[in-house]
Design a protein around this motif. Sequence first.
Motif, PDB file in Angstrom:
ATOM      1  N   THR A 174       0.857  -1.196   0.000  1.00 26.12           N
ATOM      2  CA  THR A 174       0.000   0.000   0.000  1.00 26.12           C
ATOM      3  C   THR A 174       0.887   1.238   0.000  1.00 26.12           C
ATOM      4  O   THR A 174       1.875   1.291   0.730  1.00 26.12           O
ATOM      5  CB  THR A 174      -0.868   0.032   1.270  1.00 26.12           C
ATOM      6  N   TYR A 175       0.525   2.224  -0.827  1.00 28.37           N
ATOM      7  CA  TYR A 175       1.225   3.502  -0.743  1.00 28.37           C
ATOM      8  C   TYR A 175       0.259   4.532  -0.162  1.00 28.37           C
ATOM      9  O   TYR A 175      -0.934   4.486  -0.420  1.00 28.37           O
ATOM     10  CB  TYR A 175       1.777   3.951  -2.104  1.00 28.37           C
TER      11      TYR A 175
ATOM     12  N   SER B 268      -6.658   3.044  -5.833  1.00 24.26           N
ATOM     13  CA  SER B 268      -6.989   4.005  -4.781  1.00 24.26           C
ATOM     14  C   SER B 268      -8.474   4.358  -4.822  1.00 24.26           C
ATOM     15  O   SER B 268      -8.873   5.418  -4.315  1.00 24.26           O
ATOM     16  CB  SER B 268      -6.135   5.268  -4.959  1.00 24.26           C
TER      17      SER B 268
ATOM     18  N   GLU C 184      -4.813   6.450  -0.113  1.00 25.99           N
ATOM     19  CA  GLU C 184      -3.950   5.270  -0.175  1.00 25.99           C
ATOM     20  C   GLU C 184      -4.310   4.453  -1.400  1.00 25.99           C
ATOM     21  O   GLU C 184      -5.477   4.403  -1.793  1.00 25.99           O
ATOM     22  CB  GLU C 184      -4.141   4.395   1.072  1.00 25.99           C
TER      23      GLU C 184
ATOM     24  N   PHE D 282      -1.941  -0.656  -8.529  1.00 25.14           N
ATOM     25  CA  PHE D 282      -2.342   0.052  -7.317  1.00 25.14           C
ATOM     26  C   PHE D 282      -3.732   0.665  -7.513  1.00 25.14           C
ATOM     27  O   PHE D 282      -3.973   1.380  -8.480  1.00 25.14           O
ATOM     28  CB  PHE D 282      -1.316   1.134  -6.955  1.00 25.14           C
TER      29      PHE D 282
ATOM     30  N   ALA E 183      -0.234   8.703   0.099  1.00 27.45           N
ATOM     31  CA  ALA E 183       0.252   9.970  -0.443  1.00 27.45           C
ATOM     32  C   ALA E 183      -0.641  11.110   0.033  1.00 27.45           C
ATOM     33  O   ALA E 183      -1.787  10.883   0.449  1.00 27.45           O
ATOM     34  CB  ALA E 183       0.275   9.916  -1.977  1.00 27.45           C
TER      35      ALA E 183
ATOM     36  N   LEU F 180       5.313   3.634   1.957  1.00 29.47           N
ATOM     37  CA  LEU F 180       4.948   2.329   1.416  1.00 29.47           C
ATOM     38  C   LEU F 180       4.868   1.323   2.546  1.00 29.47           C
ATOM     39  O   LEU F 180       5.796   1.195   3.340  1.00 29.47           O
ATOM     40  CB  LEU F 180       5.970   1.864   0.369  1.00 29.47           C
ATOM     41  N   ARG F 181       3.737   0.625   2.590  1.00 26.05           N
ATOM     42  CA  ARG F 181       3.500  -0.362   3.646  1.00 26.05           C
ATOM     43  C   ARG F 181       3.315  -1.714   2.985  1.00 26.05           C
ATOM     44  O   ARG F 181       2.652  -1.817   1.955  1.00 26.05           O
ATOM     45  CB  ARG F 181       2.189   0.011   4.350  1.00 26.05           C
TER      46      ARG F 181
ATOM     47  N   GLU G 157       7.069  -0.886   6.854  1.00 25.76           N
ATOM     48  CA  GLU G 157       6.819   0.276   6.016  1.00 25.76           C
ATOM     49  C   GLU G 157       8.109   1.070   5.867  1.00 25.76           C
ATOM     50  O   GLU G 157       9.011   0.978   6.709  1.00 25.76           O
ATOM     51  CB  GLU G 157       5.716   1.158   6.608  1.00 25.76           C
TER      52      GLU G 157
ATOM     53  N   VAL H 180       9.335   6.788   0.730  1.00 23.50           N
ATOM     54  CA  VAL H 180       9.899   6.960  -0.613  1.00 23.50           C
ATOM     55  C   VAL H 180       9.592   8.380  -1.058  1.00 23.50           C
ATOM     56  O   VAL H 180       8.455   8.849  -0.905  1.00 23.50           O
ATOM     57  CB  VAL H 180       9.270   5.959  -1.619  1.00 23.50           C
TER      58      VAL H 180
ATOM     59  N   MET I 197       6.093   9.778   0.138  1.00 20.79           N
ATOM     60  CA  MET I 197       5.035   8.767   0.240  1.00 20.79           C
ATOM     61  C   MET I 197       5.499   7.735   1.257  1.00 20.79           C
ATOM     62  O   MET I 197       6.687   7.610   1.529  1.00 20.79           O
ATOM     63  CB  MET I 197       4.865   8.034  -1.095  1.00 20.79           C
TER      64      MET I 197
END
Lengths: 186, 228
Positions: free
Chosen positions: A39-40, A83, A50, A81, A42, A178-179, A152, A155, A176
Amino acid sequence: MKNYSIANGCLVAIMVLCAFTAPLAKRKIMADKAASTVTYAAKHPLHSWEGVSHDVNCAIIYNDDTKQPETVAVSIKVASFDSDNNNRDSHAVEAMEGIKYPNVTFTSSDIKAGDNGALTAKGTLTFHGVSKPVTLNATRKDNGNKMTLTGEFPVNMTDHNIERPSLMGLKTEDAMMLRFTIVFSL
Amino acid sequence: MKFICFALLVWVGLGTLQAQDTTAVRRDTTITPSQTPDNSASDLLAGLADSTEKQELLPHKMIFTQRIFWGPKGLLRTMNVAPLTSEGRIHELKVRRTMLVAHQIGGFLTLAGFVTQGILGAKLYNAKGQDYVDTKKWHERTATFINISYGTTLALSLTAPPPIVGPKRGFTTIKLHRYLAIVHLAGMITTNILAGMIEDNSSLKPYHRAAAYTTFGAYAASILALKF
């Protein structure tokens, strides 16, 4: 004479069978895609969001002697991805030039195990065609024959030459998070 | 005999260290000899890259106005103006970005026009004499400006190249933005038709005003929907 031949035959048979004994070895294990996610998160001045990828291609080299992963490689399609907004997801793929660089990848150079299931993986993150060294901290949890790695790391888009997407004239924040949650069947 | 047994014991001991079991391999594992860390990470990644599919150039679903121009058999494809290649799509996505930025600018200009028109319309509703004539003239000019900016904003949205990622199932804020667009488009058409009819039937003024306010309300809501 007959007994000598039979004894020799038995010995040869035993030797042949013993040659096929399964040893302890390093083996490659693929992640369980159905249970693994990356997951990202932002931020934009108007909102935060996310995006989740359920299409995580990940493999480890697992050492059955030490019961530790020794090497890890991850490859995720940028377009995977989600969202909950396909326009935003498309914009993200455009910003990351997803046609030219379809995957974001990580390969480890060194994995160290710490206390309480802590793992530290040093490696290379390749994003938008730009490779950067990163250190990931993960936590390992074992449940029966399942090993779950979670963690996590931050980035920055500009570190990978990504032009920050904008909406209504305002740009997304550079950083961001990242998880990851990656599950393996041992 | 003793020598044979001793040799057997040594052989079994070596066998447990070196031999490989190729008859009982789990589906998700492969037994590999140990390699240097760098090589195995690259090999692992190479194996993963094989399993990832190639990026689709077009979304699985697109609105018919986009499909006419940019679909696999769209006008621009058959005329060879925009061939469907990776390089072509990279360029198209830049065009899309430019058109959507212009759509956002046009949208805000139209919103400003709506606000101005609301003020002028409210003034016109109660105006009399020369004040009525002058206000009506500005109201009509503003209506022309709004129709042009609204139409341009609409056209930019409907004819932009399609995104890389197609729409997904379920409710999203971008879908809300589009559903509200249907409402304010219907409102724009109704407001314009009623405006033309008021000349012959002044009793239609309240309906023209109601249509205009509904249009503005749906329009503002469609912009706010993007906030979430």
